[in-house]
Design a protein around this motif. Structure first.
Motif, mmCIF file in Angstrom:
data_model
loop_
_atom_site.group_PDB
_atom_site.id
_atom_site.type_symbol
_atom_site.label_atom_id
_atom_site.label_comp_id
_atom_site.label_asym_id
_atom_site.label_seq_id
_atom_site.Cartn_x
_atom_site.Cartn_y
_atom_site.Cartn_z
ATOM 1 N N GLU A 69 0.817 -1.212 0.000
ATOM 2 C CA GLU A 69 0.000 0.000 0.000
ATOM 3 C C GLU A 69 0.852 1.264 0.000
ATOM 4 O OE1 GLU A 69 -3.637 2.216 2.375
ATOM 5 O OE2 GLU A 69 -2.700 0.463 3.291
ATOM 6 N N ASP A 84 -0.613 -5.089 3.073
ATOM 7 C CA ASP A 84 -1.176 -3.898 3.726
ATOM 8 C C ASP A 84 -0.564 -3.872 5.127
ATOM 9 O OD1 ASP A 84 -2.587 -1.835 4.831
ATOM 10 O OD2 ASP A 84 -4.531 -2.473 4.047
ATOM 11 N N ASP A 87 -3.920 -2.430 8.126
ATOM 12 C CA ASP A 87 -5.292 -2.276 7.651
ATOM 13 C C ASP A 87 -6.113 -1.787 8.838
ATOM 14 O OD1 ASP A 87 -7.451 -2.635 5.714
ATOM 15 O OD2 ASP A 87 -8.122 -4.229 7.045
ATOM 16 N N ASP A 194 -13.171 -2.863 8.234
ATOM 17 C CA ASP A 194 -11.838 -3.308 7.828
ATOM 18 C C ASP A 194 -11.782 -4.829 7.665
ATOM 19 O OD1 ASP A 194 -10.699 -0.614 7.798
ATOM 20 O OD2 ASP A 194 -10.937 -0.685 9.967
ATOM 21 N N PHE A 195 -10.684 -5.450 8.103
ATOM 22 C CA PHE A 195 -10.468 -6.890 7.889
ATOM 23 C C PHE A 195 -11.400 -7.764 8.708
ATOM 24 C CE2 PHE A 195 -8.377 -5.746 11.727
ATOM 25 C CZ PHE A 195 -8.534 -6.836 12.562
ATOM 26 N N LEU A 214 -12.645 -0.915 -2.265
ATOM 27 C CA LEU A 214 -11.476 -1.515 -1.642
ATOM 28 C C LEU A 214 -10.325 -1.569 -2.638
ATOM 29 C CD1 LEU A 214 -13.104 -4.582 0.180
ATOM 30 C CD2 LEU A 214 -12.090 -2.582 1.303
ATOM 31 N N ASP A 218 -6.290 -4.640 0.375
ATOM 32 C CA ASP A 218 -7.307 -4.820 1.415
ATOM 33 C C ASP A 218 -7.936 -6.203 1.351
ATOM 34 O OD1 ASP A 218 -7.225 -2.087 2.362
ATOM 35 O OD2 ASP A 218 -8.375 -1.511 0.586
#
Length: 264
Positions: A69, A84, A87, A194-195, A214, A218
């Motif tokens: 990222e 990432d 995240d 998020d995740f 996204l 991600d």
């Protein structure tokens, strides 16, 4: 089918190093935060974790490409590590423990790069999830101390739990009406963000989740975990893979209905 066990072990080593670095700066009073051109925050911890992972990958897998990222794409070849470093940076900045380092390995195929290894490590929550293609998905403290993941068997929207990040973005894509209809029709909704909702889909504690916008980093690690736990991961238009710019994940039984609400 190729054996990705060595790559999975390496991803855990990378996650261990990133966890140590990010936890060292979590809640630090002197944490340096900048604003990127897209108006999202980036911290010294984001940059430091990605630099750390890149350095280890360049030594351990010098022929593989790396996409992160913060520093973009380096290298070429059919194998690409997708990173990432944090995240959930906004959570990280505010001291909210819901953030994770996402590490995936993707291999080039007919439809772009397909994730074949994924590790999602959330040290402030004390949690980690991982998967390798054909090997199942797991959660635990280590490869040797783990529980296999399995999606839920909920088959009706009125019985289902739906998770999302926020209301932002749905209206811009003309999908807000369907999104709101889904929240009214399902049993329970929560904005975990998020995740985390993807990992809860993989665990079976949430039945479906979706996000309208996204990036590849991600989704790469979370997608393989959901899929190896028996779930479905597609774009909002139903295209399998992680290059559609948005995501819908479910236990599979609900996926058609989830997409019908959110197609726009």
């Amino acid at each position: 089918m190729p054996d990705y066990h060595d790559d999975l072990r390496l991803a855990h080593v990378l996650a261990d190093a990133a966890d140590a670095a990010t936890m060292d700066r979590f809640k630090a009073l002197d944490l340096k935060v900048e604003t990127k051109p897209d108006m999202t925050p980036v911290t010294e911890a984001d940059k430091g974790a990605e630099e750390l992972i890149r350095g280890q990958l360049q030594r351990a897998r010098p022929r593989d490409a790396i996409l992160g990222e913060e520093y973009g794409l380096s290298g070429t070849g059919p194998r690409r590590w997708i990173i990432d470093p944090i995240d959930g940076t906004k959570n990280y900045v505010r001291g909210v423990p819901v953030w994770a380092t996402l590490i995936a390995l993707a291999v080039a195929g007919e439809d772009g790069h397909e994730p074949v290894v994924g590790v999602v490590s959330a040290p402030a929550l004390g949690r980690r999830w991982w998967a390798a293609k054909g090997g199942g998905a797991y959660t635990g403290r280590s490869l040797t101390s783990a529980t296999r993941l399995q999606v839920s068997k909920v088959s009706k929207v009125p019985d289902a739990s739906f998770a999302y990040s926020s209301l932002g973005g749905w209206d811009e894509q003309g999908r807000l009406d369907g999104f709101l209809e889904l929240t009214r029709d399902c049993w329970r909704t929560r904005g975990y963000g998020d995740f985390w909702p993807y990992m809860m889909v993989a665990e079976g504690s949430v039945d479906m989740c979706a996000e309208p916008e996204l990036s590849l980093w991600d989704m790469a690690a979370t997608a393989i975990v959901v899929q190896e736990a028996g779930g479905e991961f597609t774009s909002l238009n139903g295209v399998r893979g992680v290059e559609g710019g948005n995501a819908a994940a479910s236990n599979g039984l609900l996926h058609g209905e989830l997409l019908s609400y959110l197609r726009g």
